[in-house]
Enzyme design. Structure first.
Site, PDB file in Angstrom:
ATOM      1  N   GLN A 190       2.740  12.642   8.400  1.00 28.72           N
ATOM      2  CA  GLN A 190       3.410  11.363   8.653  1.00 28.72           C
ATOM      3  C   GLN A 190       4.719  11.565   9.417  1.00 28.72           C
ATOM      4  OE1 GLN A 190       1.939   8.447   7.964  1.00 28.72           O
ATOM      5  NE2 GLN A 190       3.641   7.207   8.663  1.00 28.72           N
ATOM      6  N   ASP A 249      -4.949  11.611  13.956  1.00 29.53           N
ATOM      7  CA  ASP A 249      -3.958  10.717  14.570  1.00 29.53           C
ATOM      8  C   ASP A 249      -4.118  10.694  16.098  1.00 29.53           C
ATOM      9  OD1 ASP A 249      -2.091   9.362  12.899  1.00 29.53           O
ATOM     10  OD2 ASP A 249      -1.148  11.258  12.368  1.00 29.53           O
ATOM     11  N   LYS A 252      -2.643   4.596   3.153  1.00 32.38           N
ATOM     12  CA  LYS A 252      -3.704   5.455   3.698  1.00 32.38           C
ATOM     13  C   LYS A 252      -4.519   6.057   2.563  1.00 32.38           C
ATOM     14  CE  LYS A 252      -1.066   6.226   7.904  1.00 32.38           C
ATOM     15  NZ  LYS A 252      -0.181   7.055   8.741  1.00 32.38           N
TER      16      LYS A 252
HETATM   17  N1  GUN Z   1       4.432   7.081  11.815  1.00 35.86           N
HETATM   18  C1  GUN Z   1       4.296   5.816  12.282  1.00 35.86           C
HETATM   19  N2  GUN Z   1       3.011   5.593  12.651  1.00 35.86           N
HETATM   20  C2  GUN Z   1       2.337   6.740  12.420  1.00 35.86           C
HETATM   21  C3  GUN Z   1       0.981   7.113  12.587  1.00 35.86           C
HETATM   22  O1  GUN Z   1       0.115   6.352  13.050  1.00 35.86           O
HETATM   23  N3  GUN Z   1       0.669   8.393  12.209  1.00 35.86           N
HETATM   24  C4  GUN Z   1       1.602   9.260  11.721  1.00 35.86           C
HETATM   25  N4  GUN Z   1       1.203  10.496  11.410  1.00 35.86           N
HETATM   26  N5  GUN Z   1       2.865   8.932  11.557  1.00 35.86           N
HETATM   27  C5  GUN Z   1       3.224   7.680  11.903  1.00 35.86           C
END
Ligand code: GUN
Length: 281
Positions: free
Chosen positions: A96, A119, A52
């Protein structure tokens, strides 16, 4: 043999368009900024967060990384989120998941300002997705819809089967497919005779996290097969839920792992960050 749907190439195309948008925003004095929080040292999470961050850099989006130790208290995490909510220079906040077990994920998700929730996990944004009227796209499901669009796959009236009912993928995936007029069936760990459902799918989306869950005998001839999972085998090799080698011989379209849905999730996250920044211009 199926067409292999190239999510990596498509994500690069989408990110290139976003790069121009970021440049336009910067010319107007707005520098988009994404704050990413990671708690603990889950190896998969570290890789995702790093990807990211790299995407932000490639697009000219400022990224702030907060890597907190595994024993961070919930209170400390909520205090950090509160200060990022207040910070005018921060457009998007992402924490995350999963979080260490002593931290309540619901409290954390609910604490992120809905305007910065790139998200789209906050209940307010989830509600918007349910209604079909939203600002922030759910990252992985929206990535899947972009892949389908790129390959001219119209789901209207089709039998779409989603395997997995998570808040992150399964449920919002169902909503986006419904919005495009698909007939959607959701299967999950308690579903009896899974293959009875999967065999009827014109479009099958699997988001479980179990290697070889979907075998060739479980799919319809010429089905479109979307594999959302990323599993790491003992050998270190990555794979999805689908027995790719066998299923690709029977499907009409299939996404690979890696290089399918994964890069599209990040492209959508970047899009949401740009959307959040644009609202402030
Ligand atoms: N853990 C697995 N996929 C995601 C996601 O798309 N966003 C976040 N914040 N955590 C995750």
């Amino acid at each position: 043999m199926a067409v292999i749907m190239d999510g990596k190439a498509l994500s690069e195309k989408l990110k290139n368009n976003l790069k121009n948008e970021v440049e336009g925003l910067k010319n107007k004095g707005k520098n988009p900024c994404l704050a990413v929080i990671i708690v603990g040292d889950n190896p998969a999470s570290k890789i995702y967060v790093n990807n990211k961050k790299k995407s932000c850099e490639a697009l000219g989006i400022k990224s702030l990384e907060y890597a907190l130790p595994a024993d961070t208290t919930e209170e400390k995490l909520l205090t950090l989120i509160s200060s990022l909510n207040e910070d005018e220079s921060v457009d998007g906040i992402l924490c995350q998941l999963p979080l260490p077990s002593h931290i309540c994920e619901k409290n954390v998700i609910n604490s992120i300002s809905p305007e910065k929730d790139v998200d789209a996990f906050h209940p307010e944004n989830v509600g918007h997705i349910m209604i079909g009227d939203y600002t922030f796209l759910p990252c992985t499901p929206a990535g899947v819809m972009e892949i389908l669009k790129e390959y001219d796959i119209d789901v209207s009236g089709k039998n779409c089967v989603v395997v997995g009912r998570s808040n992150i993928v399964g449920k919002p995936m169902t909503m986006l497919l419904l919005k495009e007029n698909a007939t959607v069936t959701v299967c999950h760990s308690r579903t009896q005779n899974l293959c009875e459902f999967t065999k009827k799918a014109d479009v099958l989306v699997s988001a479980v996290g179990k290697p070889n869950l979907i075998t060739a005998d479980m799919i319809k001839e010429n089905a479109v097969v979307i594999d959302v999972a990323i599993n790491r085998l003992e050998s270190g090799k990555l794979c999805g839920d689908v027995d790719f080698e066998a299923v690709k011989e029977k499907a009409s379209y299939i996404t690979p792992v890696p290089g399918g849905v994964g890069p599209m999730t990040i492209a959508t996250l970047m899009k949401n960050t740009v959307t959040a920044a644009k609202k402030k211009v």
